[in-house]
Design a protein around this motif. Structure first.
Motif, short mmCIF file in Angstrom:
data_model
loop_
_atom_site.label_atom_id
_atom_site.label_comp_id
_atom_site.label_asym_id
_atom_site.label_seq_id
_atom_site.Cartn_x
_atom_site.Cartn_y
_atom_site.Cartn_z
N LYS A 4 42.95 53.33 10.29
CA LYS A 4 42.26 54.06 11.35
C LYS A 4 42.15 53.20 12.61
O LYS A 4 42.37 53.68 13.72
CB LYS A 4 40.87 54.48 10.88
CG LYS A 4 40.28 55.60 11.64
CD LYS A 4 39.02 56.08 10.96
CE LYS A 4 38.84 57.54 11.29
NZ LYS A 4 37.72 58.14 10.65
N CYS A 5 41.83 51.91 12.43
CA CYS A 5 41.77 50.98 13.57
C CYS A 5 43.13 50.86 14.25
O CYS A 5 43.22 50.86 15.48
CB CYS A 5 41.28 49.60 13.12
SG CYS A 5 39.54 49.52 12.76
N TYR A 6 44.17 50.77 13.43
CA TYR A 6 45.52 50.66 13.97
C TYR A 6 45.87 51.91 14.78
O TYR A 6 46.42 51.81 15.88
CB TYR A 6 46.52 50.45 12.84
CG TYR A 6 47.95 50.36 13.32
CD1 TYR A 6 48.41 49.23 13.98
CD2 TYR A 6 48.84 51.42 13.13
CE1 TYR A 6 49.71 49.14 14.44
CE2 TYR A 6 50.14 51.35 13.58
CZ TYR A 6 50.57 50.21 14.23
OH TYR A 6 51.87 50.14 14.69
N ALA A 7 45.54 53.09 14.26
CA ALA A 7 45.84 54.34 14.97
C ALA A 7 45.10 54.39 16.30
O ALA A 7 45.67 54.80 17.32
CB ALA A 7 45.46 55.54 14.10
N HIS A 8 43.85 53.95 16.31
CA HIS A 8 43.10 53.93 17.57
C HIS A 8 43.68 52.91 18.56
O HIS A 8 43.73 53.17 19.76
CB HIS A 8 41.62 53.63 17.31
CG HIS A 8 40.87 54.78 16.73
ND1 HIS A 8 40.67 55.96 17.40
CD2 HIS A 8 40.27 54.93 15.52
CE1 HIS A 8 39.99 56.80 16.63
NE2 HIS A 8 39.74 56.20 15.48
N CYS A 9 44.12 51.78 18.04
CA CYS A 9 44.76 50.78 18.92
C CYS A 9 46.06 51.32 19.51
O CYS A 9 46.34 51.10 20.69
CB CYS A 9 45.04 49.49 18.14
SG CYS A 9 43.56 48.53 17.80
N GLN A 10 46.83 52.02 18.70
CA GLN A 10 48.08 52.63 19.19
C GLN A 10 47.79 53.65 20.30
O GLN A 10 48.47 53.69 21.31
CB GLN A 10 48.85 53.31 18.05
CG GLN A 10 49.41 52.36 17.03
CD GLN A 10 50.48 51.49 17.63
OE1 GLN A 10 50.22 50.36 18.02
NE2 GLN A 10 51.68 51.99 17.71
N LEU A 16 46.79 53.13 28.02
CA LEU A 16 46.94 52.07 29.03
C LEU A 16 48.33 52.07 29.66
O LEU A 16 48.47 51.91 30.87
CB LEU A 16 46.62 50.70 28.42
CG LEU A 16 45.16 50.47 28.05
CD1 LEU A 16 45.00 49.18 27.27
CD2 LEU A 16 44.29 50.46 29.29
N ASN A 17 49.34 52.28 28.83
CA ASN A 17 50.70 52.36 29.37
C ASN A 17 50.86 53.53 30.32
O ASN A 17 51.49 53.41 31.38
CB ASN A 17 51.72 52.47 28.23
CG ASN A 17 51.89 51.18 27.47
OD1 ASN A 17 51.58 50.10 27.97
ND2 ASN A 17 52.36 51.28 26.25
N ASP A 18 50.29 54.69 29.96
CA ASP A 18 50.38 55.87 30.81
C ASP A 18 49.64 55.67 32.13
O ASP A 18 50.15 56.00 33.20
CB ASP A 18 49.83 57.10 30.08
CG ASP A 18 50.75 57.59 28.98
OD1 ASP A 18 51.89 57.08 28.86
OD2 ASP A 18 50.32 58.49 28.22
N VAL A 19 48.43 55.10 32.06
CA VAL A 19 47.66 54.84 33.28
C VAL A 19 48.41 53.84 34.15
O VAL A 19 48.49 53.99 35.38
CB VAL A 19 46.24 54.35 32.95
CG1 VAL A 19 45.54 53.81 34.18
CG2 VAL A 19 45.42 55.48 32.33
N SER A 20 49.00 52.83 33.54
CA SER A 20 49.77 51.83 34.29
C SER A 20 50.96 52.48 35.00
O SER A 20 51.25 52.17 36.16
CB SER A 20 50.26 50.74 33.34
OG SER A 20 51.11 49.85 33.99
N THR A 21 51.64 53.39 34.33
CA THR A 21 52.79 54.07 34.94
C THR A 21 52.36 54.89 36.15
O THR A 21 52.99 54.81 37.21
CB THR A 21 53.48 54.98 33.90
OG1 THR A 21 53.95 54.19 32.82
CG2 THR A 21 54.65 55.74 34.52
#
Length: 184
Positions: A4-10, A16-21
């Protein structure tokens, strides 16, 4: 718990990648390099990725483009346009086919359509789907990992390239995105 933690991190990484783009497109577009790109190669790469998906997520890719098809642009942004449109069709359309075709316009632009044969969306949502964080069904989008930024990235990437975009419901079902990109 770790899964669950991994899914939230993904999901956070994708956000973050989308906002950066989007930020890069709005604030630093003069520093984004453009070159002659074979759009057919980008779309073929996406089609190869779709072919590797499990049967329940795979859609048939129907591609009608010249080969090669050179556009003047940024390969990362061009990839994000077609990747986001394809991913949305797979996740939300409920259809079995994606259609991508290009026509040579009268000027220095290609006219490109990306469509699916799914359920489409209510006309009330059509005018809002390019807005940041807009979701037609927020609960379903969150479960499927969407950030609500994909179509905003698509629109901004197309505008960056000097094109324009519109979306309509197809009479036979599904959505159709029609946009222009500059020829190289």
């Amino acid at each position: 718990f770790i899964a669950k933690c991994y899914a939230h991190c993904q999901r956070l990484t994708q956000l973050l990648n989308d906002v950066s783009t989007i930020t890069r497109l709005e604030d630093g577009s003069s520093r984004i390099e453009r070159e002659s790109i074979d759009l057919r190669a980008i779309i073929d790469e996406i089609a190869s990725d779709v072919a590797l998906l499990p049967d329940d997520k795979r859609m048939r890719m129907n591609i009608a483009l010249p080969s090669p098809m050179h556009v003047m642009g940024n390969s990362t942004l061009l990839m994000s346009i077609f990747k986001n449109l394809t991913d949305n069709a797979i996740a939300y359309s409920g259809g079995r086919d994606i259609y991508i075709k290009a026509e040579e316009g009268d000027n220095d632009m290609y006219t490109i359509t990306v469509a699916d044969n799914g359920i489409g969306i209510d006309d009330d949502h059509i005018g809002h789907i390019f807005e940041r964080f807009y979701r037609i069904d927020a609960g379903r989008s969150r479960k499927l990992g969407g950030t609500g930024l994909g179509l905003s990235i698509v629109k901004n990437a197309i505008l960056f390239h000097g094109g324009d975009i519109k979306v309509t419901n197809r009479k036979v079902g599904g959505l159709m995105f029609t946009f222009t990109l500059p020829k190289a």
